[in-house]
Design a protein around this motif. Structure first.
Motif, PDB file in Angstrom:
ATOM      1  N   GLY A 107       0.867  -1.124  -0.172  1.00  0.00           N
ATOM      2  CA  GLY A 107       0.097   0.014   0.053  1.00  0.00           C
ATOM      3  C   GLY A 107       0.815   1.137  -0.166  1.00  0.00           C
ATOM      4  N   ALA A 108       1.863   1.379   0.649  1.00  0.00           N
ATOM      5  CA  ALA A 108       2.727   2.433   0.530  1.00  0.00           C
ATOM      6  C   ALA A 108       3.170   2.868  -0.708  1.00  0.00           C
ATOM      7  N   VAL A 111       0.217   4.708  -2.366  1.00  0.00           N
ATOM      8  CA  VAL A 111       0.300   6.066  -2.017  1.00  0.00           C
ATOM      9  C   VAL A 111       1.214   6.804  -2.686  1.00  0.00           C
ATOM     10  N   PRO A 136      -8.106  -2.307  -1.506  1.00  0.00           N
ATOM     11  CA  PRO A 136      -7.054  -1.543  -1.132  1.00  0.00           C
ATOM     12  C   PRO A 136      -6.436  -0.707  -2.237  1.00  0.00           C
ATOM     13  N   TYR A 140      -6.027   3.138  -0.778  1.00  0.00           N
ATOM     14  CA  TYR A 140      -4.503   3.874  -0.638  1.00  0.00           C
ATOM     15  C   TYR A 140      -4.340   4.993  -1.548  1.00  0.00           C
ATOM     16  N   SER A 141      -5.002   4.840  -2.736  1.00  0.00           N
ATOM     17  CA  SER A 141      -5.031   5.916  -3.756  1.00  0.00           C
ATOM     18  C   SER A 141      -5.634   6.959  -3.241  1.00  0.00           C
ATOM     19  N   LEU A 143      -5.787   8.028  -0.255  1.00  0.00           N
ATOM     20  CA  LEU A 143      -4.820   8.557   0.939  1.00  0.00           C
ATOM     21  C   LEU A 143      -3.809   9.348   0.258  1.00  0.00           C
ATOM     22  N   GLY A 144      -3.266   8.715  -0.925  1.00  0.00           N
ATOM     23  CA  GLY A 144      -2.161   9.345  -1.867  1.00  0.00           C
ATOM     24  C   GLY A 144      -2.677  10.721  -2.380  1.00  0.00           C
TER      25      GLY A 144
END
Length: 210
Positions: A107-108, A111, A136, A140-141, A143-144
């Motif tokens: 996930g990092a 992001v 996911p 995560y996208s 959040l990014g």
């Protein structure tokens, strides 16, 4: 906003058209389309914020929405359309390299690619075919996109005019430096020719005649 005012055309744009352009360009950038300047609409939004014609929250919402929806579209394109790309293009996406990066960072990485353009296209377009789950990826996208747009939009709002002034000054200084270098090279070549004396004939050929 610190520094000199932004160019008048940035603050004279119709907010509705600018919001639409922000949504569209950030959508294309988020989808992984190469060469899309997402910073341009955010810079224009910074001018609107400064002039009181919009707010930071509104400008950020348009940017985040475009970037996030674009990332979902890019994921969908990867699952259904990437295989239709020419083989040479598919090779450039580096599926195995992306597989390794996803396996290591997960996930990092999703992001980070919202900001890092060199990774955005290959990861966005190959995450689906490589089996990375959609939910996911979407979370995560989001959040990014929030981090990417909020940081850039705030920075351009507070320091955009100063950055433009620095860019203009750098352009002027670089032009002057280029002219000085060209003049120096010309003088060096002229002095070199003067020191070399009269031209000599090429080896093995007849002498030059007037």
């Amino acid at each position: 906003m610190t520094g000199p005012a932004l160019p008048a055309w940035l603050t004279a744009l119709d907010p509705a058209w600018l919001n639409a352009a922000t949504l569209g360009l950030m959508f294309l950038e988020g989808a992984g389309v190469p060469g899309i300047p997402g910073v341009v609409p955010m810079l224009a939004q910074a001018g609107m914020i400064e002039s009181g014609r919009t707010t930071f929250v509104e400008a950020a919402l348009w940017g985040v929405a475009g970037n996030w929806l674009g990332s979902l579209a890019g994921y969908a394109f990867g699952r259904r359309g990437a295989r239709r790309l020419p083989a040479s293009w598919q090779a450039r996406l580096g599926g195995e390299r992306v597989r390794g990066l996803l396996a290591r960072w997960g996930g990092a990485l999703v992001v980070v690619i919202r900001t890092v353009g060199s990774l955005r296209t290959p990861v966005t377009w190959t995450a689906g075919p490589l089996g990375y789950p959609f939910v996911p990826f979407a979370l995560y996208s989001l959040l990014g996109a929030l981090l990417h747009v909020l940081v850039w939009q705030y920075g351009l709002w507070k320091f955009g005019a100063l950055l433009l002034a620095v860019a203009r000054r750098a352009e002027t200084d670089l032009l002057g430096l280029a002219l000085l270098l060209a003049l120096g090279c010309g003088l060096w070549r002229w002095r070199g020719v003067g020191r070399a004396g009269p031209a000599r004939p090429l080896e093995g050929g007849p002498p030059c005649r007037d």
